[in-house]
Design a protein around this motif. Structure first.
Motif, PDB file in Angstrom:
ATOM      1  N   ILE A   1       0.842  -1.202   0.000  1.00 14.97           N
ATOM      2  CA  ILE A   1       0.000   0.000   0.000  1.00 14.97           C
ATOM      3  C   ILE A   1       0.874   1.247   0.000  1.00 14.97           C
ATOM      4  CG2 ILE A   1      -1.766   1.272   1.260  1.00 14.97           C
ATOM      5  CD1 ILE A   1      -2.648  -1.433  -0.045  1.00 14.97           C
ATOM      6  N   HIS A   2       1.912   1.241   0.805  1.00 10.10           N
ATOM      7  CA  HIS A   2       2.850   2.369   0.841  1.00 10.10           C
ATOM      8  C   HIS A   2       3.415   2.658  -0.546  1.00 10.10           C
ATOM      9  CE1 HIS A   2       6.934   4.099   1.274  1.00 10.10           C
ATOM     10  NE2 HIS A   2       6.412   4.793   2.260  1.00 10.10           N
ATOM     11  N   SER A   3       3.733   1.616  -1.299  1.00 10.97           N
ATOM     12  CA  SER A   3       4.307   1.789  -2.629  1.00 10.97           C
ATOM     13  C   SER A   3       3.345   2.513  -3.563  1.00 10.97           C
ATOM     14  CB  SER A   3       4.687   0.426  -3.220  1.00 10.97           C
ATOM     15  OG  SER A   3       5.262   0.570  -4.497  1.00 10.97           O
ATOM     16  N   LEU A   4       2.087   2.119  -3.546  1.00 17.05           N
ATOM     17  CA  LEU A   4       1.090   2.769  -4.401  1.00 17.05           C
ATOM     18  C   LEU A   4       0.904   4.231  -4.000  1.00 17.05           C
ATOM     19  CD1 LEU A   4      -1.592  -0.082  -4.576  1.00 17.05           C
ATOM     20  CD2 LEU A   4       0.138   0.485  -6.305  1.00 17.05           C
ATOM     21  N   VAL A   5       0.831   4.481  -2.691  1.00 18.60           N
ATOM     22  CA  VAL A   5       0.657   5.850  -2.213  1.00 18.60           C
ATOM     23  C   VAL A   5       1.886   6.694  -2.560  1.00 18.60           C
ATOM     24  CG1 VAL A   5       0.333   7.305  -0.171  1.00 18.60           C
ATOM     25  CG2 VAL A   5      -0.886   5.119  -0.352  1.00 18.60           C
ATOM     26  N   ALA A   6       3.083   6.116  -2.375  1.00 15.96           N
ATOM     27  CA  ALA A   6       4.322   6.851  -2.673  1.00 15.96           C
ATOM     28  C   ALA A   6       4.407   7.225  -4.143  1.00 15.96           C
ATOM     29  CB  ALA A   6       5.531   6.005  -2.272  1.00 15.96           C
ATOM     30  N   ALA A   7       3.946   6.335  -5.021  1.00 20.95           N
ATOM     31  CA  ALA A   7       3.970   6.622  -6.456  1.00 20.95           C
ATOM     32  C   ALA A   7       3.055   7.796  -6.794  1.00 20.95           C
ATOM     33  CB  ALA A   7       3.555   5.381  -7.242  1.00 20.95           C
ATOM     34  N   ILE A   8       1.918   7.864  -6.139  1.00 18.36           N
ATOM     35  CA  ILE A   8       0.958   8.936  -6.415  1.00 18.36           C
ATOM     36  C   ILE A   8       1.391  10.256  -5.773  1.00 18.36           C
ATOM     37  CG2 ILE A   8      -1.450   9.662  -6.047  1.00 18.36           C
ATOM     38  CD1 ILE A   8      -2.161   6.634  -6.213  1.00 18.36           C
ATOM     39  N   MET A   9       2.169  10.191  -4.689  1.00 15.37           N
ATOM     40  CA  MET A   9       2.610  11.396  -3.978  1.00 15.37           C
ATOM     41  C   MET A   9       3.942  11.955  -4.477  1.00 15.37           C
ATOM     42  SD  MET A   9       1.633  10.817   0.038  1.00 15.37           S
ATOM     43  CE  MET A   9       2.183  12.501   0.420  1.00 15.37           C
ATOM     44  N   GLN A  10       4.562  11.320  -5.457  1.00 15.94           N
ATOM     45  CA  GLN A  10       5.858  11.797  -5.933  1.00 15.94           C
ATOM     46  C   GLN A  10       5.776  13.266  -6.361  1.00 15.94           C
ATOM     47  OE1 GLN A  10       8.644   8.585  -7.896  1.00 15.94           O
ATOM     48  NE2 GLN A  10       6.584   8.283  -8.695  1.00 15.94           N
ATOM     49  N   GLY A  11       6.744  14.049  -5.893  1.00  9.54           N
ATOM     50  CA  GLY A  11       6.752  15.477  -6.183  1.00  9.54           C
ATOM     51  C   GLY A  11       6.039  16.308  -5.142  1.00  9.54           C
ATOM     52  N   VAL A  12       5.319  15.646  -4.220  1.00 10.59           N
ATOM     53  CA  VAL A  12       4.603  16.351  -3.151  1.00 10.59           C
ATOM     54  C   VAL A  12       5.212  16.024  -1.792  1.00 10.59           C
ATOM     55  CG1 VAL A  12       2.391  16.676  -1.976  1.00 10.59           C
ATOM     56  CG2 VAL A  12       2.457  16.388  -4.471  1.00 10.59           C
ATOM     57  N   GLY A  13       5.386  14.745  -1.522  1.00 11.91           N
ATOM     58  CA  GLY A  13       5.927  14.302  -0.235  1.00 11.91           C
ATOM     59  C   GLY A  13       6.053  12.795  -0.216  1.00 11.91           C
ATOM     60  N   GLU A  14       6.504  12.267   0.917  1.00 14.77           N
ATOM     61  CA  GLU A  14       6.673  10.830   1.075  1.00 14.77           C
ATOM     62  C   GLU A  14       5.800  10.338   2.218  1.00 14.77           C
ATOM     63  OE1 GLU A  14      10.733   9.766   1.584  1.00 14.77           O
ATOM     64  OE2 GLU A  14      11.403  10.761  -0.258  1.00 14.77           O
ATOM     65  N   PRO A  15       5.017   9.288   1.995  1.00 11.91           N
ATOM     66  CA  PRO A  15       4.197   8.743   3.079  1.00 11.91           C
ATOM     67  C   PRO A  15       5.045   7.978   4.088  1.00 11.91           C
ATOM     68  CG  PRO A  15       4.010   7.363   1.131  1.00 11.91           C
ATOM     69  CD  PRO A  15       4.848   8.544   0.731  1.00 11.91           C
ATOM     70  N   GLU A  16       4.555   7.914   5.315  1.00 10.70           N
ATOM     71  CA  GLU A  16       5.211   7.119   6.348  1.00 10.70           C
ATOM     72  C   GLU A  16       4.667   5.696   6.310  1.00 10.70           C
ATOM     73  OE1 GLU A  16       5.671   8.854  10.223  1.00 10.70           O
ATOM     74  OE2 GLU A  16       5.308  10.871   9.435  1.00 10.70           O
ATOM     75  N   LEU A  17       5.474   4.748   6.785  1.00 14.42           N
ATOM     76  CA  LEU A  17       5.130   3.323   6.744  1.00 14.42           C
ATOM     77  C   LEU A  17       5.141   2.755   8.155  1.00 14.42           C
ATOM     78  CD1 LEU A  17       4.703   0.591   5.256  1.00 14.42           C
ATOM     79  CD2 LEU A  17       7.205   0.490   4.996  1.00 14.42           C
ATOM     80  N   ILE A  18       4.110   1.985   8.499  1.00 14.17           N
ATOM     81  CA  ILE A  18       4.046   1.375   9.828  1.00 14.17           C
ATOM     82  C   ILE A  18       4.764   0.027   9.853  1.00 14.17           C
ATOM     83  CG2 ILE A  18       2.497   0.395  11.568  1.00 14.17           C
ATOM     84  CD1 ILE A  18       0.517   2.590  10.914  1.00 14.17           C
ATOM     85  N   VAL A  19       4.325  -0.929   9.033  1.00 15.90           N
ATOM     86  CA  VAL A  19       4.905  -2.276   9.054  1.00 15.90           C
ATOM     87  C   VAL A  19       6.106  -2.300   8.116  1.00 15.90           C
ATOM     88  CG1 VAL A  19       4.462  -4.751   8.813  1.00 15.90           C
ATOM     89  CG2 VAL A  19       2.612  -3.217   9.499  1.00 15.90           C
ATOM     90  N   ASP A  20       7.261  -1.967   8.656  1.00 11.13           N
ATOM     91  CA  ASP A  20       8.468  -1.847   7.843  1.00 11.13           C
ATOM     92  C   ASP A  20       9.353  -3.071   8.022  1.00 11.13           C
ATOM     93  OD1 ASP A  20      10.294  -0.773   6.115  1.00 11.13           O
ATOM     94  OD2 ASP A  20      10.753   0.989   7.325  1.00 11.13           O
ATOM     95  N   GLY A  21      10.443  -3.112   7.254  1.00 12.86           N
ATOM     96  CA  GLY A  21      11.402  -4.205   7.366  1.00 12.86           C
ATOM     97  C   GLY A  21      10.768  -5.547   7.034  1.00 12.86           C
ATOM     98  N   ALA A  22      11.156  -6.580   7.774  1.00 12.84           N
ATOM     99  CA  ALA A  22      10.660  -7.935   7.523  1.00 12.84           C
ATOM    100  C   ALA A  22       9.441  -8.273   8.366  1.00 12.84           C
ATOM    101  CB  ALA A  22      11.770  -8.947   7.785  1.00 12.84           C
ATOM    102  N   ALA A  23       8.862  -7.271   9.038  1.00 12.56           N
ATOM    103  CA  ALA A  23       7.690  -7.518   9.876  1.00 12.56           C
ATOM    104  C   ALA A  23       6.488  -7.916   9.025  1.00 12.56           C
ATOM    105  CB  ALA A  23       7.369  -6.275  10.702  1.00 12.56           C
ATOM    106  N   SER A  24       5.545  -8.620   9.646  1.00 12.13           N
ATOM    107  CA  SER A  24       4.334  -9.060   8.960  1.00 12.13           C
ATOM    108  C   SER A  24       3.114  -8.457   9.639  1.00 12.13           C
ATOM    109  CB  SER A  24       4.225 -10.587   8.989  1.00 12.13           C
ATOM    110  OG  SER A  24       2.933 -11.004   8.562  1.00 12.13           O
ATOM    111  N   PRO A  25       2.113  -8.015   8.866  1.00 13.97           N
ATOM    112  CA  PRO A  25       0.891  -7.485   9.485  1.00 13.97           C
ATOM    113  C   PRO A  25       0.132  -8.546  10.281  1.00 13.97           C
ATOM    114  CG  PRO A  25       0.582  -7.775   7.119  1.00 13.97           C
ATOM    115  CD  PRO A  25       2.040  -7.970   7.387  1.00 13.97           C
ATOM    116  N   HIS A  26       0.402  -9.817   9.994  1.00 16.62           N
ATOM    117  CA  HIS A  26      -0.273 -10.901  10.706  1.00 16.62           C
ATOM    118  C   HIS A  26       0.160 -10.975  12.167  1.00 16.62           C
ATOM    119  CE1 HIS A  26      -1.912 -12.534   6.969  1.00 16.62           C
ATOM    120  NE2 HIS A  26      -0.719 -12.381   6.435  1.00 16.62           N
TER     121      HIS A  26
END
Length: 338
Positions: A51-76
């Protein structure tokens, strides 16, 4: 301080013909404008890497979104950190898939995200949703008409009750057409929250949509030579990829990674791998690979690795494309060799 800044600018000007051409009175204005552009970017928080990737692509040139589940963590299995809580409190916009996948976010969003516009992307118009599969999906693959699969599809506009937990598979992003639907909802949400940057969001969204169309065609070509070869996955996360490209997932070691199967279940899967002629058994980087080795022991099946949640990938606007290509190429490599 002003003298130091002026000296620094004079030194830079001597090295840069561009700065020499800018009137001295305009330099403070340019510095102020740059500061304002950074300040104007809304604080946007996203749940998981796809989800972060899709949002980051749309926000290019405006800003960068923050990410909660980073690294090798799993939302599960994720536990919210204090830094995540602060990000939710400061956010103007929050994107998540929904409680079916990110249950750990449900209560924090109610408590901390009250000031933000919250977009639950599993409600995006146009999504194709597939029913949650029980029991590891080890039944023989239906070689009938593709309409049989289409008949199982749940569309968001058809059944509002499918928003209840567990009634549909939540790995929605593994179909590029669903990624398109989510990107459209992301764009709508960002434009409403930040109309000053609407044109940038809309232009980026159009470029992203075109890239997703090309990606879909590329993946179909990649997996075409091996799509009839059955294989087993660690957990049942690939139904959308399977549905989109007609590949043969024979079953999963566990339906949900929160539940590690017991010895009886592993023994049953080992037997089924032989009976079904599964050519590959795929592990995932976040979870115990030992189970995969037990399942393929004494069979002709090979092992591989799939990364549906991008645990090993660096977050950013291109991650989604790397993720999807990686799944297709890993399948092709293992199944071609089997």
């Amino acid at each position: 301080m002003k003298r130091a800044l002026g000296t620094a600018l004079e030194t830079s000007a001597l090295k840069s013909p561009t700065l020499l051409s800018i009137p001295a009175l305009a330099i403070p204005a340019l510095l102020f404008a740059g500061t304002m552009r950074a300040a104007d970017a809304p604080v946007v928080v996203t749940s998981i890497k796809p989800i972060h990737s899709l949002v980051a692509a749309i926000m290019q040139g405006v800003g960068e979104p923050e990410l909660i589940v980073d690294g090798a963590a799993s939302p599960h299995t994720y536990n919210l950190k204090p830094s995540n809580a602060r990000a939710l409190q400061e956010a103007k916009v929050i994107f998540w898939t929904g409680p079916g996948l990110e249950a750990f976010l449900e209560k924090p969003l109610q408590a901390l995200g009250s000031k933000a516009s919250i977009a639950e992307l599993d409600k995006a118009p146009g999504l194709v949703k597939l029913p949650f599969r029980e029991g590891g999906a080890f039944e023989p693959h239906d070689d009938g008409d593709d309409d049989d699969h289409a008949g199982e599809t749940v569309h968001d506009s058809d059944h509002e009750h499918d928003q209840e937990h567990g009634t549909f598979d939540t790995h929605l992003w593994l179909d590029p057409m669903n990624a398109k639907a989510m990107a459209a909802e992301i764009t709508t949400t960002l434009v409403a929250a930040d109309p000053a940057n609407a044109l940038t969001y809309q232009a980026n969204a159009k470029a992203l949509d075109d890239r997703l169309t090309a990606l879909d065609e590329e993946i179909a070509t990649t997996v075409a030579p091996v799509k009839d070869k059955p294989f087993v996955v660690f957990h049942d996360a690939y139904q959308y990829f399977e549905h989109r490209y007609g590949i043969r997932v024979a079953g999963s070691i566990t339906v949900s990674p929160e539940t590690i199967p017991g010895a009886e279940r592993v023994s049953e899967i080992h037997r089924k791998v032989g009976e079904l002629g599964a050519t590959c058994v795929f592990a995932e980087p976040q979870f115990e690979p030992r189970l995969v080795n037990v399942v393929i022991e004494g069979t002709s099946a090979r092992s591989g690795v799939l990364d549906p949640e991008a645990a090993t990938l660096k977050a950013g606007p291109d991650l989604y494309f790397t993720l999807m290509r990686g799944i297709a190429e890993s399948m092709k490599a293992c199944l071609s060799s089997a």
